[in-house]
Write a protein that holds these residues in place. Structure first.
Motif, PDB file in Angstrom:
ATOM      1  N   ILE A  53       8.648  -7.909   4.661  1.00 43.12           N
ATOM      2  CA  ILE A  53       7.661  -7.438   5.638  1.00 43.12           C
ATOM      3  C   ILE A  53       6.246  -7.709   5.138  1.00 43.12           C
ATOM      4  O   ILE A  53       5.371  -8.144   5.898  1.00 43.12           O
ATOM      5  CB  ILE A  53       7.855  -5.931   5.912  1.00 43.12           C
ATOM      6  N   LEU A  54       6.008  -7.480   3.860  1.00 45.42           N
ATOM      7  CA  LEU A  54       4.684  -7.736   3.300  1.00 45.42           C
ATOM      8  C   LEU A  54       4.296  -9.208   3.446  1.00 45.42           C
ATOM      9  O   LEU A  54       3.165  -9.535   3.840  1.00 45.42           O
ATOM     10  CB  LEU A  54       4.643  -7.330   1.824  1.00 45.42           C
ATOM     11  N   ASN A  55       5.245 -10.085   3.147  1.00 45.81           N
ATOM     12  CA  ASN A  55       4.952 -11.515   3.237  1.00 45.81           C
ATOM     13  C   ASN A  55       4.824 -11.988   4.682  1.00 45.81           C
ATOM     14  O   ASN A  55       4.059 -12.912   4.974  1.00 45.81           O
ATOM     15  CB  ASN A  55       6.042 -12.313   2.512  1.00 45.81           C
ATOM     16  N   TYR A  56       5.537 -11.344   5.587  1.00 43.22           N
ATOM     17  CA  TYR A  56       5.400 -11.660   7.011  1.00 43.22           C
ATOM     18  C   TYR A  56       4.037 -11.187   7.524  1.00 43.22           C
ATOM     19  O   TYR A  56       3.367 -11.882   8.291  1.00 43.22           O
ATOM     20  CB  TYR A  56       6.527 -10.992   7.791  1.00 43.22           C
ATOM     21  N   SER A  57       3.608 -10.003   7.055  1.00 41.83           N
ATOM     22  CA  SER A  57       2.342  -9.428   7.511  1.00 41.83           C
ATOM     23  C   SER A  57       1.148 -10.278   7.112  1.00 41.83           C
ATOM     24  O   SER A  57       0.143 -10.332   7.833  1.00 41.83           O
ATOM     25  CB  SER A  57       2.176  -8.010   6.947  1.00 41.83           C
ATOM     26  N   VAL A  58       1.247 -10.943   5.953  1.00 41.61           N
ATOM     27  CA  VAL A  58       0.137 -11.762   5.463  1.00 41.61           C
ATOM     28  C   VAL A  58      -0.193 -12.893   6.445  1.00 41.61           C
ATOM     29  O   VAL A  58      -1.332 -13.363   6.504  1.00 41.61           O
ATOM     30  CB  VAL A  58       0.478 -12.335   4.070  1.00 41.61           C
ATOM     31  N   ARG A  59       0.782 -13.310   7.234  1.00 40.01           N
ATOM     32  CA  ARG A  59       0.545 -14.391   8.201  1.00 40.01           C
ATOM     33  C   ARG A  59      -0.412 -13.959   9.310  1.00 40.01           C
ATOM     34  O   ARG A  59      -1.089 -14.788   9.919  1.00 40.01           O
ATOM     35  CB  ARG A  59       1.865 -14.830   8.840  1.00 40.01           C
ATOM     36  N   TYR A  60      -0.456 -12.660   9.607  1.00 37.56           N
ATOM     37  CA  TYR A  60      -1.205 -12.192  10.769  1.00 37.56           C
ATOM     38  C   TYR A  60      -2.328 -11.211  10.429  1.00 37.56           C
ATOM     39  O   TYR A  60      -3.167 -10.924  11.281  1.00 37.56           O
ATOM     40  CB  TYR A  60      -0.243 -11.514  11.762  1.00 37.56           C
TER      41      TYR A  60
END
Length: 301
Positions: free
Chosen positions: A226-233
């Motif tokens: 989730i942390l790495n996905y959040s960095v995209r946005y």
């Protein structure tokens, strides 16, 4: 609810899953080496099909000595941190491990000749004051906790070391294959350690293995994903600072679920440490922004 609001809620969920790590480690009854091993082993087991399907062409990086070294440092980090929870409070352990960004800044200053700007220096001083306050409080109440605090601090240093040394490999590899190779080597070294010290891999009880599986699925897979996905946005600074919520939430859960008392010195010292990490994170964000501007200006000139 718009998309960005959903991402913030998702990020909060990721921090929650990360905060479960200390709780799950505390209730596990297996030796620290076995707890660390199965956390990595189950994680690698679950990620292997995806790696084979989408990233098997990156398997050549298993032959690079740097991921091997970084995997060893990660293994030592897990052993130190998990062992620390046996000697000190969960709150102390997670607060001290959260010092990793400050250790990274110090390593960059010592070995990469990075500037140590006032914001980072103040953050380091604040963290040092906070560490001293917690340690003094633990010495007054129960001196044995100092050993656990030292282990947690050492775990933060090893976490900073594997992140610092792994920077070169991360530039060549996508995040997923890098983590898969790193986790695989960490599991390998932890397994070797358990074998050398004659710690049995089996016979720890089905409930314990379910806890270790939850440790792999919750904090490791879901939380970090989730942390790495959040960095995209979301801005990197927002995601980095959100991780400061982990020790706070873990401390609250330890009090709520495990009836672990929190000393006043831990609260005061923890506030100093988290404040120092906040300043250091802001420093890192601004430094990264300045480097990107300088690179862009150089490219356009």
């Amino acid at each position: 609810m718009d998309f960005k609001q959903k991402i913030y809620i998702l990020l909060a969920g990721g921090v929650f899953f990360l905060s479960l790590s200390g709780i799950l480690v505390k209730i596990a009854t297996s030796p620290p080496m076995i707890t660390a091993f199965y956390r990595m082993f189950f994680t690698v087991l679950l990620l292997t099909p995806y790696f084979i399907k989408n990233h098997r062409h990156k398997a050549a990086y298993f032959l690079d000595y740097r991921p091997l070294l970084v995997g060893f440092l990660l293994a030592v980090h897990f052993i130190l941190w998990i062992t620390s929870i046996e000697y000190t409070d969960i709150s102390n352990s997670v607060i001290f491990v959260a010092l990793q960004p400050l250790f990274t800044i110090i390593l960059e200053f010592l070995f990469a000749k990075e500037d140590l700007r006032p914001g980072a220096l103040i953050g380091i001083i604040m963290a040092f004051i906070g560490t001293s306050i917690i340690s003094i409080g633990d010495f007054y109440h129960l001196g044995d906790k100092l050993f656990g605090n030292f282990l947690a601090l050492s775990a933060a240093l090893f976490a900073a070391s594997y992140l610092f040394i792994g920077r070169g490999v991360r530039k060549k590899l996508d995040y997923f294959p890098y983590l898969f190779i790193l986790y695989t080597y960490a599991a390998f070294f932890l397994g070797i350690g358990a074998y050398i010290f004659e710690i049995p891999f089996f016979g720890h009880g089905i409930n314990n293995y379910l806890i270790l599986l939850a440790l792999a699925v919750g904090p490791t897979l879901i939380g970090h994903s989730i942390l790495n996905y959040s960095v995209r946005y979301l801005p990197t600074s927002i995601v980095s600072l959100s991780i400061l919520g982990e020790p706070v939430l873990t401390t609250f859960l330890a009090w709520l679920l495990l009836n672990e008392q929190v000393l006043l010195t831990t609260l005061i010292g923890g506030a100093f440490i988290l404040g120092g990490i906040y300043l250091a994170s802001i420093y890192n964000y601004r430094k990264s922004k300045m480097q990107k501007k300088a690179f862009s200006a150089k490219k356009n000139s």
